[in-house]
Design a protein around this motif. Structure first.
Motif, mmCIF file in Angstrom:
data_model
loop_
_atom_site.group_PDB
_atom_site.id
_atom_site.type_symbol
_atom_site.label_atom_id
_atom_site.label_comp_id
_atom_site.label_asym_id
_atom_site.label_seq_id
_atom_site.Cartn_x
_atom_site.Cartn_y
_atom_site.Cartn_z
ATOM 1 N N GLN A 74 -19.617 1.499 -38.019
ATOM 2 C CA GLN A 74 -20.291 0.915 -36.926
ATOM 3 C C GLN A 74 -21.860 0.697 -36.862
ATOM 4 O O GLN A 74 -22.443 -0.124 -36.577
ATOM 5 N N TYR A 75 -22.386 2.051 -37.192
ATOM 6 C CA TYR A 75 -23.816 2.181 -37.294
ATOM 7 C C TYR A 75 -24.431 1.043 -38.513
ATOM 8 O O TYR A 75 -25.114 0.270 -38.212
ATOM 9 N N TYR A 76 -23.703 1.350 -39.613
ATOM 10 C CA TYR A 76 -24.070 -0.027 -40.651
ATOM 11 C C TYR A 76 -23.986 -1.386 -40.146
ATOM 12 O O TYR A 76 -24.891 -2.079 -40.440
ATOM 13 N N ILE A 77 -22.761 -1.660 -39.550
ATOM 14 C CA ILE A 77 -22.782 -2.995 -39.143
ATOM 15 C C ILE A 77 -23.631 -3.610 -38.054
ATOM 16 O O ILE A 77 -24.344 -4.571 -38.239
ATOM 17 N N ALA A 78 -23.742 -2.673 -36.969
ATOM 18 C CA ALA A 78 -24.518 -2.895 -36.066
ATOM 19 C C ALA A 78 -26.021 -2.959 -35.919
ATOM 20 O O ALA A 78 -26.925 -3.542 -35.542
ATOM 21 N N VAL A 79 -26.409 -1.858 -37.068
ATOM 22 C CA VAL A 79 -28.162 -1.952 -37.306
ATOM 23 C C VAL A 79 -28.343 -2.422 -38.320
ATOM 24 O O VAL A 79 -29.602 -3.007 -38.648
ATOM 25 N N TRP A 80 -27.684 -2.490 -39.527
ATOM 26 C CA TRP A 80 -28.083 -3.095 -40.709
ATOM 27 C C TRP A 80 -27.503 -4.380 -41.167
ATOM 28 O O TRP A 80 -28.143 -5.266 -41.518
ATOM 29 N N ASP A 81 -26.079 -4.440 -40.901
ATOM 30 C CA ASP A 81 -25.336 -5.740 -41.641
ATOM 31 C C ASP A 81 -25.476 -6.789 -40.611
ATOM 32 O O ASP A 81 -25.599 -8.034 -41.285
ATOM 33 N N PHE A 82 -25.323 -6.627 -39.495
ATOM 34 C CA PHE A 82 -25.178 -7.950 -38.560
ATOM 35 C C PHE A 82 -25.993 -7.386 -37.145
ATOM 36 O O PHE A 82 -25.203 -7.199 -36.060
ATOM 37 N N PRO A 83 -27.051 -7.315 -37.246
ATOM 38 C CA PRO A 83 -27.898 -6.886 -36.141
ATOM 39 C C PRO A 83 -27.805 -7.827 -34.990
ATOM 40 O O PRO A 83 -28.303 -9.098 -35.423
ATOM 41 N N ILE A 84 -27.680 -7.724 -33.676
ATOM 42 C CA ILE A 84 -27.875 -8.749 -32.685
ATOM 43 C C ILE A 84 -28.502 -8.359 -31.792
ATOM 44 O O ILE A 84 -28.475 -7.099 -31.125
ATOM 45 N N ASN A 85 -29.778 -8.673 -31.579
ATOM 46 C CA ASN A 85 -30.654 -8.311 -30.526
ATOM 47 C C ASN A 85 -30.386 -9.068 -29.142
ATOM 48 O O ASN A 85 -30.568 -10.222 -29.005
ATOM 49 N N VAL A 86 -29.908 -8.088 -28.280
ATOM 50 C CA VAL A 86 -29.638 -8.636 -27.065
ATOM 51 C C VAL A 86 -30.826 -8.169 -25.760
ATOM 52 O O VAL A 86 -30.720 -6.917 -25.476
ATOM 53 N N GLY A 87 -31.587 -8.946 -25.712
ATOM 54 C CA GLY A 87 -32.842 -8.616 -24.612
ATOM 55 C C GLY A 87 -33.532 -7.385 -25.195
ATOM 56 O O GLY A 87 -34.123 -6.339 -24.649
ATOM 57 N N GLY A 88 -33.801 -7.264 -26.383
ATOM 58 C CA GLY A 88 -34.559 -6.022 -26.878
ATOM 59 C C GLY A 88 -33.712 -4.533 -26.675
ATOM 60 O O GLY A 88 -34.369 -3.559 -26.906
ATOM 61 N N PRO A 95 -23.423 5.414 -27.590
ATOM 62 C CA PRO A 95 -22.395 5.607 -26.613
ATOM 63 C C PRO A 95 -21.096 4.470 -26.696
ATOM 64 O O PRO A 95 -20.024 4.833 -26.601
ATOM 65 N N SER A 96 -21.437 3.339 -27.055
ATOM 66 C CA SER A 96 -20.589 2.319 -27.394
ATOM 67 C C SER A 96 -19.737 2.454 -28.723
ATOM 68 O O SER A 96 -18.784 1.821 -28.886
ATOM 69 N N PHE A 97 -20.369 3.280 -29.553
ATOM 70 C CA PHE A 97 -19.578 3.690 -30.722
ATOM 71 C C PHE A 97 -18.528 4.487 -30.664
ATOM 72 O O PHE A 97 -17.694 4.775 -31.565
ATOM 73 N N ILE A 98 -18.528 5.381 -29.638
ATOM 74 C CA ILE A 98 -17.669 6.504 -29.578
ATOM 75 C C ILE A 98 -16.249 6.296 -29.598
ATOM 76 O O ILE A 98 -15.308 6.946 -30.304
ATOM 77 N N VAL A 99 -15.793 5.199 -28.858
ATOM 78 C CA VAL A 99 -14.361 4.921 -28.583
ATOM 79 C C VAL A 99 -13.900 4.732 -30.138
ATOM 80 O O VAL A 99 -12.642 5.276 -30.411
ATOM 81 N N ILE A 100 -14.272 4.127 -30.952
ATOM 82 C CA ILE A 100 -13.697 3.620 -32.303
ATOM 83 C C ILE A 100 -14.059 4.757 -33.136
ATOM 84 O O ILE A 100 -12.984 5.149 -33.874
ATOM 85 N N THR A 101 -15.045 5.666 -32.911
ATOM 86 C CA THR A 101 -15.019 6.747 -33.984
ATOM 87 C C THR A 101 -13.863 7.675 -33.654
ATOM 88 O O THR A 101 -13.384 8.431 -34.384
ATOM 89 N N PHE A 102 -13.510 7.840 -32.210
ATOM 90 C CA PHE A 102 -12.494 8.760 -31.725
ATOM 91 C C PHE A 102 -11.059 8.085 -32.285
ATOM 92 O O PHE A 102 -10.215 8.962 -32.980
ATOM 93 N N ASN B 157 -20.429 -14.049 -43.250
ATOM 94 C CA ASN B 157 -21.497 -13.260 -42.853
ATOM 95 C C ASN B 157 -21.557 -12.514 -41.381
ATOM 96 O O ASN B 157 -22.788 -12.644 -40.838
ATOM 97 N N VAL B 158 -20.409 -12.649 -40.637
ATOM 98 C CA VAL B 158 -20.248 -12.292 -39.394
ATOM 99 C C VAL B 158 -19.393 -10.998 -39.130
ATOM 100 O O VAL B 158 -18.801 -10.680 -40.004
ATOM 101 N N GLN B 159 -19.835 -10.250 -38.232
ATOM 102 C CA GLN B 159 -19.207 -8.990 -37.864
ATOM 103 C C GLN B 159 -18.577 -8.785 -36.658
ATOM 104 O O GLN B 159 -19.151 -9.244 -35.811
ATOM 105 N N PRO B 160 -17.624 -8.110 -36.150
ATOM 106 C CA PRO B 160 -17.344 -7.629 -34.800
ATOM 107 C C PRO B 160 -18.201 -7.147 -34.056
ATOM 108 O O PRO B 160 -18.986 -6.446 -34.602
ATOM 109 N N GLN B 161 -18.220 -7.211 -32.813
ATOM 110 C CA GLN B 161 -19.234 -6.672 -32.026
ATOM 111 C C GLN B 161 -18.837 -5.404 -31.298
ATOM 112 O O GLN B 161 -17.689 -5.381 -30.433
ATOM 113 N N PHE B 162 -19.304 -4.200 -31.716
ATOM 114 C CA PHE B 162 -18.770 -2.866 -31.350
ATOM 115 C C PHE B 162 -19.049 -2.822 -30.156
ATOM 116 O O PHE B 162 -18.508 -1.597 -29.581
#
Lengths: 177, 462
Positions: A74-88, A95-102, B157-162
């Protein structure tokens, strides 16, 4: 050199007799011994000295691997591979990565449990010599067996058979390879 | 397993009245395996199986129509876009939870009475999760692209929104389905070996032989097997609690009045177990009568399950009352309106029926005479299943149909295709369930053996 038989199999009628026999077999010094029963019997495990078990460690490794996989995926995808900037807002929103980690921790640990169990027991095993004894089919119903394997240094086809007879089994049979 | 621990293995019996007296290892093994191996398939198996198959056909027609025409076939339209599909999803997955509770949590709590009901309860879990999984998949609109929900390297080049609870749900439910299937299969292995050794028909021997993987009941295997069962139970316990929690996140993370509430996770888990035990009773009561299993699934089992149902029912009742109280106490006019709309709006009938089914009527379970009467237990269980379906309907449809903006209000009307898809999954569930009781032992043979007094090792003079 391959011994002429796989071992000697003695049949007992109840768990008490099996546990007593297992104790006597161990006391006599036999080490390549296996007991067969239609359900788990703690006393037999103790009599045979079965204490060591690697499974919990395998499961722990599976769980840790799962947790790390879950979080870093999740860290790799959300931060490096496919970052989405939502209002900065921060990309590394942990915290939102905890569920899937578990969930992945549990998933990997459960898969490790099952694969570990199969691996440690050597399953699937399409052939095993004990099945050559016709009465062994009752090991999954209501009979209890103990097998002294021929690879045991103390094994002697006649002496061991005599010893097993002294334990008052229902029957002693040779196990062909 | 060190020797200084108490020498009581977890599956050891605590009370012998769980199984009717007179049974031996042989009679238990023969009785349960004969249902699969030797007894003629009875008419009372064929009739429900044929009905279930007919309903399965309805499901296939409904799914085909949906794939051809799209989700517009259902009654969903703005503002109610979730409606029956998600109601059914939550209902089915909740039902599944009782199986895991029985097989995992009661194992850890050493409730050995569970040994004669855990097998078919786990099968119920598996099939209920299969039915549950259908709805979000079909609701996707283009179900054949479901794999877009998982992260994988792709040319788009898209990924799910975690950060989305809907993605959490994908992981939670697929993990739950996988772990339930593994737990069920591992639990089956010793019994598959029994079937392999008991089968006279060559084909059956080969099939059960392959599935049993050469299990021979060796002590060194049993030792690892027991550890594996406990570990899987220990993993499944937090998992089952997390799954319905994540399902409730689908609602609570949104800001919609009626959804945005911290009470949802525990309330959903309790409701899941409530409806799940109702389904276990709905299955167990006819099964034990049909196959003459009253000596293995005794009145004590039914009574205990009714007590669990009553306890979780009280948690659910408490949640309903507090949900209403909190919406008033919050002072938030949207929250207050959402609750008032539930009670007096166009769907008031569903709300009050739900209160009657889940909160009022099940209180008769306080009476021991009712808990030990199979007819009454069956009626209460069906009532709870109806009530729990309505609960999810009220939460989803009634909250969605009137949100903040009166100009976007609307009314939801289900179509015949909503009904057909739902009834169809009932067909799928019972189709799989009847196949299971025909082909696999519906009661765990090796665990029932440990409930017999003969399974104790007597202390002998050394």
């Amino acid at each position: 050199m391959r011994p002429p038989v796989y071992g000697l199999l003695a049949e007992f009628e109840n768990p008490t007799a099996l546990a007593a026999a297992a104790r006597r077999v161990r006391e006599r010094g036999y080490r390549r011994v296996e007991a067969y029963s239609p359900f788990a019997i703690e006393e037999v495990n103790e009599a045979l000295g079965l204490h060591h078990n690697k499974l919990p460690f395998i499961v722990l490794c599976g769980g840790i691997l799962g947790g790390l996989t879950g979080y870093f995926m999740q860290y790799y995808i959300a931060v490096w591979d496919f970052p989405i900037n939502v209002g900065g807002r921060p990309l590394h929103s942990w915290p939102s990565f905890i569920v899937i980690t578990f969930e992945l921790t549990i998933l990997f640990a459960a898969v490790a449990t099952v694969l570990g169990l199969f691996g440690l027991c050597g399953l699937p095993m399409p052939y095993h010599p004990v099945f050559n004894v016709p009465r062994f089919a009752f090991a999954s119903r209501d009979r209890f067996f103990i097998c002294i394997e021929a690879s045991d240094p103390l094994f002697d086809r006649h002496e061991t058979a005599e010893f097993l007879h002294s334990l008052a089994p229902r029957e002693v049979s040779e196990v062909a390879h | 397993m060190s020797s200084d621990r108490q020498p009581i293995p977890p599956t050891r019996p605590t009370g012998h009245q769980i199984i009717a007296p007179g049974h031996t290892f042989a009679t238990v093994s023969d009785k349960i395996s004969s249902i699969v191996l030797t007894r003629r398939t009875p008419l009372y198996w064929f009739i429900p199986f044929l009905i279930a198959s007919a309903l399965l056909m309805v499901f296939l027609v409904a799914v085909t129509a949906l794939l051809v025409r799209g989700v517009g076939l259902w009654g969903i339209k703005v503002p109610v876009m979730w409606a029956w599909a998600i109601t059914n999803f939550v209902w089915w997955i909740g039902i599944g939870h009782a199986g895991t509770l029985i097989s995992a949590i009661l194992l850890l709590l050493r409730q050995s009475w569970r040994n004669s009901i855990n097998r078919f309860a786990e099968a119920m879990t598996l099939f209920a999760v299969a039915c549950a999984g259908m709805f979000p998949l079909l609701h996707l609109g283009r179900p054949w692209l479901f794999y877009w929900l998982f992260p994988y390297p792709n040319t788009m080049n898209v990924q799910p929104q975690f950060r989305s609870p809907l993605v959490w749900d994908v992981f939670a439910v697929s993990t739950y389905a996988t772990v339930s299937a593994l737990f069920w299969y591992v639990g089956l292995i010793p019994d598959l070996a029994t079937l392999r050794d008991r089968a006279r028909n060559r084909g059956a021997r080969i099939i059960y032989g392959i599935l049993a993987m050469g299990w021979r009941g060796a002590a060194s295997h049993w030792q690892k097997y027991e550890t594996a069962s406990l570990l899987l139970a220990g993993l499944a316990t937090p998992l089952v609690l997390s799954v319905h929690t994540v399902v409730s996140f689908d609602f609570t993370i949104a800001i919609l009045p009626g959804w945005h509430s911290t009470i949802f996770p525990p309330y959903f888990v309790a409701g899941a177990i409530y409806s799940g035990f109702a389904m276990v009773l709905v299955l167990a009561i006819p099964l034990r009568a049909m196959y003459g299993l009253q000596d293995l699934i005794t009145m004590r089992h039914l009574d205990n399950m009714a007590k669990v149902m009553l306890a979780t029912g009280e948690i659910v009742a408490y949640s309903y009352i507090f949900e209403a109280f909190i919406s008033w106490y919050s002072g938030d006019k949207y929250e207050m309106f959402a609750m008032w709309n539930r009670m007096t709006g166009p769907y008031a009938v569903t709300y009050w029926t739900l209160i009657f089914c889940n909160l009022v009527f099940p209180q008769i379970l306080w009476v021991k005479k009712i808990r030990t009467n199979v007819v009454w237990l069956f009626i209460v269980s069906v009532d709870v299943l109806v009530g729990m379906w309505l609960e999810r309907y009220v939460i989803i449809v009634v909250s969605l149909h009137r949100d903040f903006l009166p100009s976007s209000w609307g009314i939801f009307h289900p179509t015949i295709w909503d009904v057909a898809t739902y009834v169809g999954t009932l067909g799928l569930f019972f189709f799989l369930f009847f196949l299971f009781i025909r082909g696999l032992p519906m009661i765990s043979i090796f665990e029932v053996r440990t409930l017999l007094p003969q399974a104790e090792v007597a202390e002998v003079e050394q």
